[in-house]
Design a protein around this motif. Structure first.
Motif, short mmCIF file in Angstrom:
data_model
loop_
_atom_site.label_atom_id
_atom_site.label_comp_id
_atom_site.label_asym_id
_atom_site.label_seq_id
_atom_site.Cartn_x
_atom_site.Cartn_y
_atom_site.Cartn_z
N MET A 1 -2.76 2.75 -3.78
CA MET A 1 -2.30 3.64 -3.83
C MET A 1 -3.84 4.66 -2.97
O MET A 1 -4.43 4.08 -3.33
CB MET A 1 -2.19 4.77 -4.86
N LEU A 2 -3.43 5.02 -2.84
CA LEU A 2 -4.49 5.25 -0.74
C LEU A 2 -4.40 6.65 -0.90
O LEU A 2 -3.22 7.22 -0.31
CB LEU A 2 -4.97 4.04 -0.26
N ALA B 1 0.65 -0.76 -0.18
CA ALA B 1 0.26 -0.03 -0.04
C ALA B 1 0.50 1.20 0.44
O ALA B 1 2.10 1.61 1.02
CB ALA B 1 -0.53 -0.12 1.47
N LEU B 2 0.39 1.94 -0.65
CA LEU B 2 1.51 3.22 -0.82
C LEU B 2 0.39 4.46 -0.61
O LEU B 2 -0.72 4.84 -0.93
CB LEU B 2 1.65 3.57 -2.21
N LEU B 3 0.70 5.22 0.88
CA LEU B 3 -0.31 6.29 1.35
C LEU B 3 0.05 7.39 1.15
O LEU B 3 1.59 7.82 0.98
CB LEU B 3 -0.40 5.84 2.74
N LEU C 1 -5.31 5.47 9.82
CA LEU C 1 -4.05 4.59 9.53
C LEU C 1 -4.13 3.30 10.72
O LEU C 1 -3.47 2.49 10.17
CB LEU C 1 -2.77 6.05 10.42
N GLY C 2 -4.20 4.07 11.79
CA GLY C 2 -4.22 2.21 12.70
C GLY C 2 -5.44 1.67 12.00
O GLY C 2 -4.47 -0.14 12.33
N LEU D 1 4.18 2.15 2.52
CA LEU D 1 4.98 3.20 2.15
C LEU D 1 4.09 4.20 2.56
O LEU D 1 2.96 4.45 1.84
CB LEU D 1 5.38 3.26 0.22
N VAL D 2 4.25 4.80 3.70
CA VAL D 2 3.62 6.09 4.55
C VAL D 2 3.85 7.18 3.82
O VAL D 2 5.59 7.46 3.95
CB VAL D 2 4.01 6.01 6.04
#
Length: 270
Positions: free
Chosen positions: A218-219, A122-124, A133-134, A149-150
């Motif tokens: 991607m989110l 996941a790419l945030l 997020l949790g 990925l943050v």
């Protein structure tokens, strides 16, 4: 074995990791603070003790520390036992879960190494709500996502509320912080297809991603969603088919649906 130490003075300096957590300017897990990881409750503390994050200390009532005795057998840390009233005075509020643990942060993984063995990530971008997020990390753990990925505009995954809402799963899902450009380059170099979740995407494309070897979902944040730069970087734009006039979901919920839809025929990732 953890060293059990009875404490009856809320001002004891040995409890500094847990002091005044209700005051935003002094919480040790805040950016600009001491960078500690804090876990609440037996379930989350147990996951912290089994994680790569080096534990520092525990604070709790006797019953909760007794529940954790098997997990503390191999932990060389102090476990401070006190009553609920003293614990509330230290922390700054009544803690229903009855136990806290502190830990140092683990070294950030190398981005290329993090992606080397991953199939789904996941790419945030801009996910700045700690609870979302949790929840997203909990969903990632449950649905077999290999890494997250943050982006730098996101909330801190190791913030106390994120850790709690994730039920400690943020401590077991590998993640790295990366700017969008660097993340996109690393994902492309590793052979990932970049799929942007957006209300303007193709509702039929999500299911097709399950057949791909490597997918990065991607989110974006609640409300604004992904930036124009992120959308331009995507190989495909997808959306979750929905009934009626509903055009979007909470980001953690949308992530869970996408994680499940892309898990492949076996229903899970690697």
């Amino acid at each position: 074995m953890a060293r059990v130490v009875t404490v009856d003075d809320a001002a004891d300096p040995r409890l500094a990791d847990f002091r005044d957590l209700a005051r935003a300017d002094r919480r040790p897990d805040r950016p600009g603070g001491r960078g500690l990881v804090l876990a609440e409750g037996t379930v989350v503390v147990r996951r912290l003790l089994a994680s790569p994050y080096p534990p520092r200390a525990l604070l709790g009532v006797a019953r909760r520390l007794e529940d954790l005795a098997p997990d503390l057998a191999g932990a060389d840390v102090p476990a401070y036992v006190t009553d609920a009233a003293t614990m509330a005075e230290v922390v700054g509020f009544h803690l229903n879960r009855g136990v806290l643990a502190s830990a140092d942060r683990a070294p950030a993984p190398d981005l290329a190494a993090l992606l080397a063995g991953a199939r789904r990530v996941a790419l945030l971008e801009g996910v700045n709500d700690h609870e979302n997020l949790g929840a997203l990390f909990r969903n990632a753990a449950a649905l077999g996502v290999d890494a997250v990925l943050v982006g730098p505009e996101c909330a801190d995954p190791l913030y106390r509320r994120s850790v709690r809402v994730s039920m400690g799963h943020v401590l077991r899902v590998p993640f790295a912080t990366s700017g969008l450009g660097a993340a996109v380059t690393a994902l492309r170099d590793a052979g990932f297809t970049l799929a942007a979740l957006t209300p303007g995407g193709d509702p039929g494309a999500l299911a097709e991603l399950a057949g791909l070897e490597r997918v990065a979902l991607m989110l974006g944040a609640e409300g604004p969603g992904l930036s124009g730069e992120a959308l331009a970087a995507a190989d495909v734009r997808v959306r979750i088919p929905m009934a009626g006039d509903v055009d979007s979901l909470n980001v953690a919920t949308a992530a869970a649906v996408a994680f499940h839809a892309t898990a492949g025929p076996a229903g899970s990732a690697s």
